[in-house]
Write a protein that holds these residues in place. Structure first.
Motif, PDB file in Angstrom:
ATOM      1  N   ILE A  39     -76.527 -66.382  79.361  1.00 20.52           N
ATOM      2  CA  ILE A  39     -75.737 -67.444  80.320  1.00 20.52           C
ATOM      3  C   ILE A  39     -75.362 -67.744  79.179  1.00 20.52           C
ATOM      4  CG2 ILE A  39     -76.413 -69.871  80.999  1.00 20.52           C
ATOM      5  CD1 ILE A  39     -78.930 -68.694  81.263  1.00 20.52           C
ATOM      6  N   ARG A  40     -75.459 -67.456  78.284  1.00 18.41           N
ATOM      7  CA  ARG A  40     -74.349 -67.664  76.851  1.00 18.41           C
ATOM      8  C   ARG A  40     -73.180 -66.801  77.303  1.00 18.41           C
ATOM      9  NH1 ARG A  40     -78.933 -67.196  72.077  1.00 18.41           N
ATOM     10  NH2 ARG A  40     -76.802 -67.053  70.735  1.00 18.41           N
ATOM     11  N   LEU A  41     -73.909 -65.538  77.633  1.00 21.51           N
ATOM     12  CA  LEU A  41     -72.281 -64.815  77.597  1.00 21.51           C
ATOM     13  C   LEU A  41     -71.381 -65.409  78.506  1.00 21.51           C
ATOM     14  CD1 LEU A  41     -73.836 -61.207  77.259  1.00 21.51           C
ATOM     15  CD2 LEU A  41     -72.259 -61.821  75.222  1.00 21.51           C
ATOM     16  N   ALA A  42     -72.057 -66.134  79.687  1.00 24.92           N
ATOM     17  CA  ALA A  42     -71.365 -66.638  80.754  1.00 24.92           C
ATOM     18  C   ALA A  42     -70.295 -67.854  80.024  1.00 24.92           C
ATOM     19  CB  ALA A  42     -71.831 -66.674  82.074  1.00 24.92           C
ATOM     20  N   LEU A  43     -70.935 -68.310  79.139  1.00 21.50           N
ATOM     21  CA  LEU A  43     -70.781 -69.375  79.004  1.00 21.50           C
ATOM     22  C   LEU A  43     -69.446 -69.504  77.879  1.00 21.50           C
ATOM     23  CD1 LEU A  43     -73.859 -71.550  79.313  1.00 21.50           C
ATOM     24  CD2 LEU A  43     -71.940 -71.972  81.139  1.00 21.50           C
ATOM     25  N   ASN A  44     -69.948 -68.505  77.306  1.00 22.28           N
ATOM     26  CA  ASN A  44     -69.073 -68.614  75.760  1.00 22.28           C
ATOM     27  C   ASN A  44     -68.044 -67.612  75.626  1.00 22.28           C
ATOM     28  OD1 ASN A  44     -70.257 -71.098  75.057  1.00 22.28           O
ATOM     29  ND2 ASN A  44     -71.879 -69.686  74.038  1.00 22.28           N
ATOM     30  N   GLY A  45     -68.472 -66.333  76.055  1.00 24.56           N
ATOM     31  CA  GLY A  45     -67.570 -65.452  76.149  1.00 24.56           C
ATOM     32  C   GLY A  45     -68.320 -64.504  75.509  1.00 24.56           C
ATOM     33  N   HIS A  46     -67.573 -63.810  74.352  1.00 27.20           N
ATOM     34  CA  HIS A  46     -67.971 -62.250  74.137  1.00 27.20           C
ATOM     35  C   HIS A  46     -67.416 -61.916  72.822  1.00 27.20           C
ATOM     36  CE1 HIS A  46     -71.642 -59.232  73.111  1.00 27.20           C
ATOM     37  NE2 HIS A  46     -71.390 -59.853  71.752  1.00 27.20           N
ATOM     38  N   VAL A  47     -67.177 -61.803  71.212  1.00 23.07           N
ATOM     39  CA  VAL A  47     -66.530 -61.531  70.754  1.00 23.07           C
ATOM     40  C   VAL A  47     -67.202 -60.660  69.597  1.00 23.07           C
ATOM     41  CG1 VAL A  47     -64.822 -61.696  68.075  1.00 23.07           C
ATOM     42  CG2 VAL A  47     -64.740 -62.928  69.949  1.00 23.07           C
ATOM     43  N   ILE A  48     -67.025 -59.519  69.483  1.00 16.25           N
ATOM     44  CA  ILE A  48     -66.807 -57.939  68.813  1.00 16.25           C
ATOM     45  C   ILE A  48     -66.027 -57.824  67.245  1.00 16.25           C
ATOM     46  CG2 ILE A  48     -67.952 -56.079  68.588  1.00 16.25           C
ATOM     47  CD1 ILE A  48     -68.291 -56.473  71.940  1.00 16.25           C
ATOM     48  N   VAL A  49     -67.003 -57.818  66.227  1.00 16.15           N
ATOM     49  CA  VAL A  49     -65.737 -57.235  64.626  1.00 16.15           C
ATOM     50  C   VAL A  49     -66.455 -55.997  64.599  1.00 16.15           C
ATOM     51  CG1 VAL A  49     -65.281 -58.216  62.509  1.00 16.15           C
ATOM     52  CG2 VAL A  49     -66.135 -60.152  64.565  1.00 16.15           C
ATOM     53  N   ASN A  50     -65.695 -55.427  64.296  1.00 16.32           N
ATOM     54  CA  ASN A  50     -66.177 -54.217  64.313  1.00 16.32           C
ATOM     55  C   ASN A  50     -65.502 -54.105  61.958  1.00 16.32           C
ATOM     56  OD1 ASN A  50     -67.022 -51.289  63.631  1.00 16.32           O
ATOM     57  ND2 ASN A  50     -64.887 -50.109  64.095  1.00 16.32           N
ATOM     58  N   VAL A  51     -66.544 -53.723  61.031  1.00 14.59           N
ATOM     59  CA  VAL A  51     -65.609 -53.521  60.354  1.00 14.59           C
ATOM     60  C   VAL A  51     -66.675 -52.655  59.243  1.00 14.59           C
ATOM     61  CG1 VAL A  51     -66.391 -54.479  57.570  1.00 14.59           C
ATOM     62  CG2 VAL A  51     -65.876 -55.758  59.684  1.00 14.59           C
ATOM     63  N   ILE A  52     -65.541 -51.561  58.445  1.00  9.58           N
ATOM     64  CA  ILE A  52     -66.269 -50.545  58.127  1.00  9.58           C
ATOM     65  C   ILE A  52     -66.399 -50.138  56.665  1.00  9.58           C
ATOM     66  CG2 ILE A  52     -66.067 -47.524  57.843  1.00  9.58           C
ATOM     67  CD1 ILE A  52     -65.068 -47.342  59.975  1.00  9.58           C
ATOM     68  N   LEU A  53     -66.749 -50.297  56.402  1.00 11.38           N
ATOM     69  CA  LEU A  53     -67.185 -50.500  54.376  1.00 11.38           C
ATOM     70  C   LEU A  53     -66.888 -49.179  53.410  1.00 11.38           C
ATOM     71  CD1 LEU A  53     -69.324 -53.667  54.205  1.00 11.38           C
ATOM     72  CD2 LEU A  53     -66.557 -53.620  53.883  1.00 11.38           C
ATOM     73  N   GLU A  82     -70.682 -43.793  52.427  1.00 12.11           N
ATOM     74  CA  GLU A  82     -70.603 -44.172  51.108  1.00 12.11           C
ATOM     75  C   GLU A  82     -69.546 -42.775  50.225  1.00 12.11           C
ATOM     76  OE1 GLU A  82     -74.723 -43.162  49.695  1.00 12.11           O
ATOM     77  OE2 GLU A  82     -74.705 -45.462  51.133  1.00 12.11           O
ATOM     78  N   GLY A  83     -68.785 -42.608  49.613  1.00 11.68           N
ATOM     79  CA  GLY A  83     -68.100 -42.051  49.651  1.00 11.68           C
ATOM     80  C   GLY A  83     -68.227 -40.424  48.466  1.00 11.68           C
TER      81      GLY A  83
END
Lengths: 555, 555
Positions: free
Chosen positions: B458-472, B554-555
């Protein structure tokens, strides 16, 4: 060259009950001078428009011809007629004409949207008239469930149009002008090219009842209530709010209005002279100190709206310091609009659980604001137009209205949103079709109904969301894929966590995949999605929405 | 030691119209031998249960005491009484008792769920009885909108209970036994400890009407229809389907049943001897070749269900080779269940657009299957119990039913789902509360209503979804953050794509962030979410759901 013509083009309201917007034009095809009647909103629902704030007509047709738009006329102040003025007026920038009460509320809409209220021009009732290009338009008072509702008499070079607006035939509407057949006869006498007519209650077989019929029953009910009395109705039904308040006073109660919309409507009615004698009210602060049997609350939320006062009270805690208790009485002086049954039921059941006596869906305490089937026939006969054009209805209402007119030997034309009718020929007929979809206010952005944004949200709600994160270094998997799920069962058929099962299956695939698969973003995403779908369907029986995030590093 | 007691515990149906499941028990507290009456489902909706397939009572209480469960009795074959037998029986494994028609359908449910049908025991009508531990239970025929509905006479060591099941007082229900007050008087005479009674129509003030009242009006309507006749009703209303089919034949039409549920019900009725003389029907293949004025379709989908035959026909194309056309007539021989108005409206409007004449919400062609207010009073008087316990209703119905009984000088007790009543004392009273929530069939998984899965959807339907991808890499950002949005406007206030604005703001943050922030997963996620929320709210006025995916190398 082609001849001048008189056109009628609904952009909203002819195919739904809501978001009314009717265009009339006169001139050579493609050069018509235009006027717009009403500019309203409709309300979203979870089924089709989750997360949307408001729904409005797509007025692209008018925007592209804004230089030819002479004026906007607002028949009355219901949201489905005036609600989009604040948001859409900037795209049109034509003068807005309305009577005092309606105009005042339109001004507030403009100001709230950050615009000057100067665009609104207050007009008196017929025979006063506004010249708007080739049109001459008068506001002809008629009864409805809000003060100062008006039909429009639109004089055009091709003859007169009578646009009823929303109406009922109530000689005693309590507040505002009653139905005055003599006035209507006088203002519409002679040839009428078309009657564009409200269709809402075409399926209601009996003549409509008067607002005046409610005064005694409501007074009787309120007088008999032992504890606190609470009533809800539409905030804009000023006459009903007044009737309720007077019943409270007559029963020795102090009256307190709860809900911003209701106070705003009463203030607008007083400020514009629509009512002079609204009963004394007290603030919630003062109400708290009174014994509850001396108190009557009149509250917003007759449709079970989650944020309105009725729903707040139904949550059980204090709202503005006031709280329902066992033995109180709650009256829905209203009818549930189709589609709102669940919300109203929730409020009703919540009150029932508190021991509050609820009176609902009882004809003694509510009348409709729209003309029923025999009243429509009365209107047809009085105006006696060359053609009846139904508006303000879903398709089924419009079609039934056409059949009703035809059954009485009248010509009628079914015109839906986006269909342009030419009214200037011997026989009114559809001549063009324009795009007339819907626009959503979504947060603070206007989006098209066909943009797919809301469709994606519905899919998320039905299917849940799986997010797959894969990192490739020089086209080789770096570590294991990582899966997050949202709105899906945590474990499925195998008993193991769904995310882990997905990670294992995706990991296996990546381990075995050929370099050419891993190198190609499209085919990799396709393969990963296929695996997620298959595994999810097998584990939990759902085909989720899937987002694949592939990060490529170079070593 | 504490004394033996007679308990009543609704796990479903007492607080909603749907998913009926009523437990009775006799024995020392904590050691009662138990029986279960009905095991039904309720249907999901987009508002509260998007993506869910079915809703069932949480029967944990019974599962934990399955060794004490003597038997399950099914009063009739409506889905809200028998629908969960296939899915939940494996958790209980007690014998299932029902009359022939109901039992046949329960057997099909078990077989479809992959279980043996042997658990179902077919029982004749009263005075035949089933011994189940301390209980002796008979099926007492009563009229309803499905064949072979039965009340239960439950003899217990603490006296007799009469459990009405769903019922109406119809002496001529068309198919199956009519209301027989003499039989009921005989079977219930003497002391009755409690009447557990259907509450559905407690707000309907007038006596109920008979199924027989519809025969003539339906025949008249069908005879007058010029083109193809199509009618819908509940598939399980065998009497109505028969009335419709007979009207078709009388008008010289061939009859074709569309929809699996309807054919299944008629087959079950014929196989179990409930009807012997169902009119001849033809297949869709044969129907295609007939002139449409010689054809009558009887179809599923009276509630506008998207997959049922009525909605398929409303899409306009051919369905099983049959197609609606202008001038056809479509009859809703049904009432719209509150909450289904929008779906039914969609079907109605779609037919209207095709030029099909629709007859809907017309009392001449439908009667309810439940006892109205005066009929409930008749039942109370006939059984004359020591206490009335309302069931089968939302809270408002149960409470109104209590008030109705009390107004007539009867004792009554409001017992909601999860409340356990002790019926063995002088005065029936609530003695315990157990968890009695809901379970969802979601895909092929059973999940608890409180698990949060559906809330997330229901929250997805009301608010939509943002996906953030970060690489460290070694706690330093590697490249730019990558954002995907789902169900959100593509561009907002700034005019730039939302994903890009989010990426820029997140990138700036990461560039400036201190190493200790970047090192800590929790605080990093919190900071990133805060930025997404703020930027999204500013750009588009939505606060989306956010998933942060941080990959650490890890480098």
């Amino acid at each position: 060259m082609s001849k001048e013509r008189l056109i009628y083009l609904p952009l909203g309201g002819a195919g739904e009950i809501g978001m009314n917007a009717y265009v009339y034009g006169w001139g050579k095809p493609g050069h018509e001078r235009l006027i717009l009647v009403d500019l309203g909103v409709t309300f979203p629902d979870m089924d089709t428009t989750p997360g949307v704030n408001l729904i409005m007509p797509d007025i692209s047709y008018l925007k592209e011809r804004a230089d030819r738009l002479e004026a906007i006329f607002i028949t009355h102040a219901h949201e489905d007629h005036v609600g989009a003025v604040g948001l859409l007026w900037p795209e049109l920038r034509a003068p807005v004409h309305a009577r005092a009460f309606t105009g005042h509320l339109a001004q507030l809409k403009l100001e709230e949207a950050g615009h000057s209220a100067d665009a609104v021009n207050i007009v008196g009732a017929w025979p006063e008239a506004v010249e708007a290009g080739p049109f001459r338009v008068s506001f002809l008072p008629i009864s409805h469930s809000i003060p100062e509702s008006a039909g429009l008499v639109i004089e055009t070079p091709a003859g007169r149009i009578v646009h009823t607006g929303d109406f009922k035939l109530d000689p005693k509407p309590g507040v505002g002008e009653g139905w005055d057949p003599a006035l209507w006869r006088k203002a519409t006498e002679g040839r009428v090219r078309a009657l564009v007519c409200d269709s809402t209650n075409v399926f209601s077989p009996h003549p409509g009842r008067s607002e005046a019929d409610l005064v005694e029953p409501i007074a009787k009910l309120v007088a008999e209530v032992p504890h606190m009395m609470v009533a809800t109705t539409f905030a804009s039904n000023v006459a009903r709010v007044k009737t309720l308040a007077e019943a409270g006073h007559a029963a020795g109660r102090e009256v307190c209005l709860l809900g911003r919309a209701m106070r705003r409507m009463i203030e607008a009615a007083i400020r514009t002279g629509v009512i002079a004698d609204f009963p004394r009210t007290i603030t919630p602060e003062d109400a708290r100190d009174l014994p509850r049997e001396r108190l009557m609350l009149i509250v917003t939320g007759s449709q079970g709206e989650r944020r309105a006062a009725s729903a707040q009270l139904a949550r059980g805690g204090p709202y503005l310091g006031l709280q329902m208790a066992e033995g109180d009485t709650f009256l829905f002086s209203s009818k549930t609009i189709p589609g709102n049954e669940r919300g109203v039921g929730r409020v009703h059941n919540a009150f029932s659980e508190m021991g509050v006596d609820v009176v609902a869906e009882d004809d003694r305490y509510h009348v409709s604001g729209h003309a029923n089937r025999p009243d429509l026939e009365t209107m047809h006969a009085l105006v006696d137009p060359e053609v009846v054009i139904p508006m303000h209805g879903e398709h089924r209402h419009l079609r039934e209205h056409v059949k009703l007119a035809e059954a009485n030997g009248r010509a009628a034309l079914l015109v839906v949103n986006g269909a342009m009718a030419d009214l200037s020929g011997a026989k009114a007929r559809i001549v063009e079709h324009v795009d007339a979809d819907r626009v959503y206010l979504d947060g603070n952005v206007l989006i098209g109904a066909l943009d797919g944004v809301v469709r994606d949200r519905i899919r998320l709600a039905l299917n849940g969301h799986v997010i797959v994160n894969v990192i490739l270094e020089d086209d080789e998997p770096l570590g294991e894929p990582w899966v997050e799920t949202f709105g899906l069962a945590e474990t499925g058929r195998s008993g193991a966590p769904l995310a882990e099962v997905l990670e294992a299956d995706l990991g296996q695939f990546l381990m075995r995949a050929e370099r050419k698969t891993l190198r190609n973003d499209d085919s990799l995403e396709k393969d990963l999605k296929r695996i997620v779908r298959k595994t999810a369907e097998n584990e939990i029986g759902h085909k989720p929405e899937i987002t694949i995030v592939v990060s490529r590093l170079e070593g």
